[in-house]
Design an enzyme around this catalytic site. Structure first.
Site, PDB file in Angstrom:
ATOM      1  N   GLY A   1       0.840  -1.201   0.000  1.00  9.70           N
ATOM      2  CA  GLY A   1       0.000   0.000   0.000  1.00  9.70           C
ATOM      3  C   GLY A   1       0.869   1.242   0.000  1.00  9.70           C
TER       4      GLY A   1
ATOM      5  N   GLY B   1       0.041  -9.536  -6.229  1.00 10.01           N
ATOM      6  CA  GLY B   1       0.847  -9.711  -7.432  1.00 10.01           C
ATOM      7  C   GLY B   1       1.227 -11.146  -7.670  1.00 10.01           C
TER       8      GLY B   1
ATOM      9  N   GLY C   1       6.475  -2.689   2.876  1.00 11.33           N
ATOM     10  CA  GLY C   1       6.173  -3.236   4.193  1.00 11.33           C
ATOM     11  C   GLY C   1       6.612  -4.693   4.241  1.00 11.33           C
ATOM     12  N   GLU C   2       6.056  -5.401   5.199  1.00 17.37           N
ATOM     13  CA  GLU C   2       6.485  -6.779   5.467  1.00 17.37           C
ATOM     14  C   GLU C   2       6.347  -7.692   4.232  1.00 17.37           C
ATOM     15  OE1 GLU C   2       3.074  -8.018   6.932  1.00 17.37           O
ATOM     16  OE2 GLU C   2       3.640 -10.086   7.406  1.00 17.37           O
TER      17      GLU C   2
ATOM     18  N   ILE D   1       1.794   2.859   6.820  1.00 19.30           N
ATOM     19  CA  ILE D   1       1.068   3.711   7.771  1.00 19.30           C
ATOM     20  C   ILE D   1       0.771   2.929   9.048  1.00 19.30           C
ATOM     21  CG2 ILE D   1       0.027   5.143   5.970  1.00 19.30           C
ATOM     22  CD1 ILE D   1      -2.678   3.667   6.691  1.00 19.30           C
ATOM     23  N   ASP D   2       0.819   1.583   8.976  1.00 26.29           N
ATOM     24  CA  ASP D   2       0.434   0.760  10.129  1.00 26.29           C
ATOM     25  C   ASP D   2       1.489   0.760  11.247  1.00 26.29           C
ATOM     26  OD1 ASP D   2      -1.727   0.040   8.514  1.00 26.29           O
ATOM     27  OD2 ASP D   2      -0.681  -1.722   7.727  1.00 26.29           O
TER      28      ASP D   2
ATOM     29  N   MET E   1      -7.416   2.462   9.964  1.00 18.72           N
ATOM     30  CA  MET E   1      -6.645   1.313   9.453  1.00 18.72           C
ATOM     31  C   MET E   1      -5.646   0.824  10.507  1.00 18.72           C
ATOM     32  SD  MET E   1      -5.961   2.176   5.466  1.00 18.72           S
ATOM     33  CE  MET E   1      -7.186   1.777   4.219  1.00 18.72           C
TER      34      MET E   1
ATOM     35  N   GLU F   1      -9.352  -1.215  12.519  1.00 20.95           N
ATOM     36  CA  GLU F   1     -10.057  -2.150  11.628  1.00 20.95           C
ATOM     37  C   GLU F   1      -9.886  -3.614  12.045  1.00 20.95           C
ATOM     38  OE1 GLU F   1      -8.386  -1.750   7.679  1.00 20.95           O
ATOM     39  OE2 GLU F   1      -6.355  -2.181   8.369  1.00 20.95           O
TER      40      GLU F   1
ATOM     41  N   LEU G   1      -8.200   7.737   3.059  1.00 23.13           N
ATOM     42  CA  LEU G   1      -7.807   9.126   3.344  1.00 23.13           C
ATOM     43  C   LEU G   1      -6.554   9.143   4.213  1.00 23.13           C
ATOM     44  CD1 LEU G   1     -11.259  10.775   4.120  1.00 23.13           C
ATOM     45  CD2 LEU G   1      -9.787  11.204   2.156  1.00 23.13           C
TER      46      LEU G   1
HETATM   47  O1  F6P Z   1      -1.011  -1.798   5.131  1.00 21.39           O
HETATM   48  C1  F6P Z   1      -1.575  -0.569   4.837  1.00 21.39           C
HETATM   49  C2  F6P Z   1      -3.066  -0.667   4.749  1.00 21.39           C
HETATM   50  O2  F6P Z   1      -3.573   0.631   4.509  1.00 21.39           O
HETATM   51  C3  F6P Z   1      -3.754  -1.309   5.956  1.00 21.39           C
HETATM   52  O3  F6P Z   1      -3.868  -0.426   7.037  1.00 21.39           O
HETATM   53  C4  F6P Z   1      -5.057  -1.740   5.353  1.00 21.39           C
HETATM   54  O4  F6P Z   1      -5.598  -2.854   6.047  1.00 21.39           O
HETATM   55  C5  F6P Z   1      -4.687  -2.143   3.958  1.00 21.39           C
HETATM   56  O5  F6P Z   1      -3.464  -1.499   3.659  1.00 21.39           O
HETATM   57  C6  F6P Z   1      -5.713  -1.755   2.916  1.00 21.39           C
HETATM   58  O6  F6P Z   1      -5.335  -2.253   1.703  1.00 21.39           O
HETATM   59  P1  F6P Z   1      -6.049  -1.868   0.323  1.00 21.39           P
HETATM   60  O7  F6P Z   1      -5.395  -0.613  -0.163  1.00 21.39           O
HETATM   61  O8  F6P Z   1      -5.792  -3.019  -0.574  1.00 21.39           O
HETATM   62  O9  F6P Z   1      -7.511  -1.642   0.612  1.00 21.39           O
END
Ligand code: F6P
Length: 364
Positions: free
Chosen positions: A12, A77, A114-115, A138-139, A181, A234, A280
């Site tokens: 993301g 992917g 990220g991970e 962002i997490d 999120m 979430e 957002l």
């Molecule tokens: O890992 C970042 C994140 O924004 C999470 O907080 C969220 O669960 C996920 O990606 C949302 O992913 P997508 O953009 O596929 O809806």
């Protein structure tokens, strides 16, 4: 020393990615005389008809305050499938990507992700291809680094949302529920909840009971505060239940905010509304901290490559940028410590986590 390096962004998007790309290019070109190529749409850009773009100090000019990533990104992917929660890497696309990197003359990669993305990057390292990772999300859920860029901006946005919900909640004597999120961690909810004066914070690390949620709303009502602000991560869940997902494949979390809001209205008779903050939190310009952290991570990633490091990720530890094995970055998720200072502070100032009454974290 490498002459030609590739840069890609995966997962993301997060505010600060462009700041990091800019710093990588400026350091690699300006300080070390390399040339840089951007690989578009994460690792997908080095499959099939490869799509890449030449990056120069001129082409990255002006991108520092821009949100998103100029290289594009993907969070699904061809390289990895998740089976029973575990990543399974396919040999075929990795082989094809390695052959394409060779054709493109790319000698090393800097991977921003990220991970999940860093797990793919590690596969390239394992096959002898030089890679340095840069953490973003962002997490803020990567254990190997104290902070990832994107997180501070997301907190700012969630805090502003809470401030705005506060005034409308107070005007209407309503319960307002803000879903934020964070995947399976409560970092955004906890930080924004503290900064934005939430009355109840629900996070995955502390499963909640509706009885405790309702009690808090009613205690506030009795004391004259006829509105309540709730922030829910979430990934939060009721005691004994699983997190809620938006899709059948259990990939996209979401839905808990609406559920919490509906149940509060049913059980208290008070009007309740839910706002899902969603993307957002990821979009738009990075705040000053994320621009600075992205820039510092980017420059340090190039320095790490130049010093011969590979299979490493740059990380923030005790205020300094260090490098840690990619393995650490992709295996260990950092969750909120229920015994930690922030949770204690929240309880001290009267915020409820709606833990069941027998829990040591109960606010009764
Ligand atoms: O890992 C970042 C994140 O924004 C999470 O907080 C969220 O669960 C996920 O990606 C949302 O992913 P997508 O953009 O596929 O809806």
């Amino acid at each position: 020393m490498y002459k030609h390096i590739g840069i890609l962004t995966g997962g993301g998007d997060a505010p600060g990615l462009n700041a990091a790309i800019r710093a990588i290019v400026r350091t690699a070109v300006g300080e070390f005389g390399m040339t840089c190529v951007g690989i578009e749409d994460s690792f997908e850009g080095i499959l099939g008809d490869t799509h890449t773009v030449t990056l120069t100090t001129k082409s990255v000019s002006g991108i520092l305050p821009r949100g998103g990533t100029i290289l594009g990104t993907r969070n699904r992917g061809s390289f990895v499938k998740i089976v029973n929660g575990q990543p399974i890497y396919s040999e075929l696309p990795i082989g094809e990507a390695l052959a394409n990197l060779d054709i493109l003359g790319i000698e090393a990669l800097i991977v921003l992700g990220g991970e999940g993305t860093l797990g793919i990057a590690e596969q390239f390292h394992k096959r002898g291809f030089p890679v340095i990772g840069v953490p973003k999300t962002i997490d803020n859920d990567l254990a190997a680094t104290e902070l990832t860029f994107g997180f501070m901006t997301a907190i700012d946005i969630a805090t502003e949302a809470l401030d705005r919900l506060h005034t409308t909640a107070a005007s209407h004597d309503r319960v307002m529920v803000l879903e934020v999120m964070g995947r399976n961690t409560g970092w955004i909810a906890l930080h924004a909840g503290l900064a934005g004066s939430a009355d109840i914070i629900l996070i995955p690390e502390i499963p909640f009971s509706f009885e405790s949620v309702i009690r808090k709303v009613q205690v506030r009502e009795k004391s004259g505060s006829r509105f309540t602000n709730v922030v829910v991560a979430e990934g939060a869940m009721e005691v004994g239940k699983s997190p809620m997902y938006q899709d059948q494949e259990a990939i996209r979390l979401g839905g808990v905010g609406v559920n919490v809001s509906r149940r509060i209205q049913e059980l208290t008779g008070k009007e309740s509304r839910c706002v899902v903050l969603g993307h957002l939190q990821r979009g738009g310009t990075p705040n000053a901290f994320d621009r600075m952290l992205g820039t510092n991570f980017g420059a340090c990633a190039v320095r790490a490559l130049v010093s011969g490091e590979t299979g490493k990720m740059v990380a923030l530890q005790a205020g300094e940028i260090v490098t840690v094995p990619l393995r650490e970055a992709c295996t260990n998720i950092k969750t909120v410590s229920v015994d930690g200072q922030l949770v204690r502070t929240a309880l001290d100032i009267g915020i409820s986590f709606a833990a069941p009454k027998e829990s040591k974290l109960s606010d009764n």
